[in-house]
Design a protein around this motif. Sequence first.
Motif, PDB file in Angstrom:
ATOM      1  N   ALA A 294       5.648  35.845 -12.044  1.00 32.48           N
ATOM      2  CA  ALA A 294       4.876  34.852 -12.076  1.00 32.48           C
ATOM      3  C   ALA A 294       5.317  33.993 -13.358  1.00 32.48           C
TER       4      ALA A 294
ATOM      5  N   ILE B 294      -2.940  36.000  -2.512  1.00 34.56           N
ATOM      6  CA  ILE B 294      -2.289  34.838  -3.037  1.00 34.56           C
ATOM      7  C   ILE B 294      -2.245  34.122  -1.758  1.00 34.56           C
ATOM      8  N   GLU B 295      -1.921  34.338  -0.665  1.00 35.07           N
ATOM      9  CA  GLU B 295      -1.698  33.707   0.723  1.00 35.07           C
ATOM     10  C   GLU B 295      -3.077  33.147   1.220  1.00 35.07           C
TER      11      GLU B 295
ATOM     12  N   MET C 131      -3.145  29.788  -5.428  1.00 33.41           N
ATOM     13  CA  MET C 131      -2.746  29.874  -6.717  1.00 33.41           C
ATOM     14  C   MET C 131      -3.887  29.925  -7.851  1.00 33.41           C
TER      15      MET C 131
ATOM     16  N   PHE D  72      -5.630  33.275  -7.644  1.00 30.72           N
ATOM     17  CA  PHE D  72      -4.488  34.351  -8.168  1.00 30.72           C
ATOM     18  C   PHE D  72      -4.430  34.393  -9.530  1.00 30.72           C
TER      19      PHE D  72
ATOM     20  N   TRP E 180      -4.874  37.546 -12.251  1.00 31.07           N
ATOM     21  CA  TRP E 180      -3.791  37.756 -12.743  1.00 31.07           C
ATOM     22  C   TRP E 180      -4.155  37.771 -14.309  1.00 31.07           C
TER      23      TRP E 180
ATOM     24  N   ARG F 137       2.640  29.672 -14.527  1.00 33.22           N
ATOM     25  CA  ARG F 137       1.963  30.404 -13.249  1.00 33.22           C
ATOM     26  C   ARG F 137       1.539  29.418 -12.249  1.00 33.22           C
TER      27      ARG F 137
ATOM     28  N   ARG G  61       2.549  29.706  -3.355  1.00 33.32           N
ATOM     29  CA  ARG G  61       1.854  31.080  -2.928  1.00 33.32           C
ATOM     30  C   ARG G  61       2.958  31.776  -1.978  1.00 33.32           C
TER      31      ARG G  61
ATOM     32  N   ALA H  61       4.236  35.551  -3.086  1.00 33.66           N
ATOM     33  CA  ALA H  61       3.699  36.628  -2.196  1.00 33.66           C
ATOM     34  C   ALA H  61       5.240  37.388  -1.610  1.00 33.66           C
TER      35      ALA H  61
END
Length: 224
Positions: A10, A108-109, A113, A116, A120, A140, A145, A149
């Motif tokens: 990332a 994520i999917e 983002m 995520f 994160w 990031r 995405r 992933a």
Amino acid sequence: MRTLVLHGFAGSPRTLARFFPGAEAPALPGHGSAADATSWKDALERLEGARPVRICGYSMGARLALGLALRNPAAVSELVLESGTAGIDDAAERARRKSDDEDLAAFIEREGMERFVERWEQHPTLASLRPFAAQLRSERLAHRRSGLASALRHLGTGVQPSYWADLPGLDLPVRLITGANDEKFSALARRMSELLPRATLFAIPDCGHAPHLERPQAFVEALR
């Protein structure tokens, strides 16, 4: 001497590459505009070169750097591994990590983002990076995405081969850099240093998982 710089998961090439003027600093598979990751072996093949190279890798990049050196040690003049690991040698633990990475990839999917990145930023290993969250957020969020992933599924520690048994045969200079406050990766670095024939270990005080970001001057001194 050619230098190859490999960033972390990332992350982006520029954050680490600024310490190595003129270095090659590609985006890792699944990051930025790079094609999605498809397998650990394919990632090594994409990064591999024919000429001798000094490789500096951080976190995920350090794991790939070690894989490159073991794949073709004659093509590597020196390794600089920051917050890296030789993998997970326990099969059950490796399977758990692979499952955790799959769960995060699906998150994520599904969520995108922004969600995520919020998650994160709270990762326990990255606690020392929270003061840099605003600085890191833009790089990031720049990833796709599907790309991130794919990196989790194909370049995570759960799918990385365990290299521990191979370390004693890697006869080239290896500089291991870790943040002293990062207990997990400091322990991994100590274990690696005991197995590698020509390793030098630098535990940088007062920082965690990313010494190059948290204490850049001390990181430069470790490189010297």
